[in-house]
Design a protein around this motif. Sequence first.
Motif, short mmCIF file in Angstrom:
data_model
loop_
_atom_site.label_atom_id
_atom_site.label_comp_id
_atom_site.label_asym_id
_atom_site.label_seq_id
_atom_site.Cartn_x
_atom_site.Cartn_y
_atom_site.Cartn_z
N ALA A 131 0.83 -1.20 0.00
CA ALA A 131 0.00 0.00 0.00
C ALA A 131 0.87 1.26 0.00
CB ALA A 131 -0.93 0.00 1.21
N GLY A 132 1.96 1.22 0.76
CA GLY A 132 2.86 2.37 0.83
C GLY A 132 3.57 2.66 -0.47
N ALA A 133 3.66 1.67 -1.35
CA ALA A 133 4.34 1.85 -2.63
C ALA A 133 3.40 2.41 -3.71
CB ALA A 133 4.93 0.52 -3.10
N LEU A 167 -2.31 9.24 -5.55
CA LEU A 167 -3.70 9.24 -5.98
C LEU A 167 -4.36 7.89 -5.71
CD1 LEU A 167 -6.12 10.56 -7.35
CD2 LEU A 167 -5.15 9.88 -9.57
N GLU A 168 -3.65 6.80 -6.05
CA GLU A 168 -4.21 5.46 -5.85
C GLU A 168 -4.33 5.14 -4.36
OE1 GLU A 168 -2.02 2.60 -8.10
OE2 GLU A 168 -2.54 3.51 -10.03
N SER A 184 -10.29 5.71 0.57
CA SER A 184 -11.73 6.00 0.46
C SER A 184 -12.53 4.71 0.43
CB SER A 184 -12.01 6.84 -0.80
OG SER A 184 -11.86 6.07 -1.99
N TRP A 185 -12.01 3.67 -0.25
CA TRP A 185 -12.70 2.38 -0.26
C TRP A 185 -12.76 1.79 1.14
CZ3 TRP A 185 -9.80 -0.11 -5.01
CH2 TRP A 185 -10.24 0.50 -6.19
#
Length: 225
Positions: free
Chosen positions: A177-179, A183-184, A190-191
Amino acid sequence: MSTALPSWQDSKLGTMKRTALWLVQVVGEGCIFTKSELREAFPDVAQIDRRMRDLRDFGWKIDTNREDIELGANEQRFVQSGVPVWEPGRGTRPRSTITVTQRRELLVKYNNKCSSCGATPGDKYADSEVTAQLDVARREVLMRDGTKALQYVIECNRCRVGGIGSTYDVPTLLSEAGALPALELDILRSWIKQDARTFSAVEELWAKYRALPAEAREAFRDNLN
């Protein structure tokens, strides 16, 4: 050099192990067998159907007419073998401590939905007439401090089988996730906040296009161009 499998008729083995070996040695992957054939193979076992179902907890895929509408009411299909439960130490399940109350609380916690795909009881899977059923699944989770914990989750019959034997790695997930680009990562946050994935208009169109038969896809492509 491969080691020969023990015989499914070896009475020294437990019933579940013998059932697994019977599937491999007598039925064969992809083949259909009947409940009568199973009971004839194990005439002295009162709950042989239950021992067969126990194999699903070890990743064995055995379909009934609920999963495969082509099967008759008395038929099952041995789709795929899982953990070789006859091997030493491979056929022992963690003891479940889930009570009826705890199961009910888990269902409430997950809003009576599969935590993986969001299916609710009775939902039909997109590619078949099979309906979703929810149950408690045990999952081994690797925590940030390096320890492993056995945790429980609500999943449907399809997702539950797919996760058997897996270790869910929280540190690796955080690293991935950190990579992500900023924007993603914001989209992912948000999900998580909504506890649901939202789809853009183009993603929804893509999904609808993929559902078209080949000839309809060709007509769509021609007109789009």
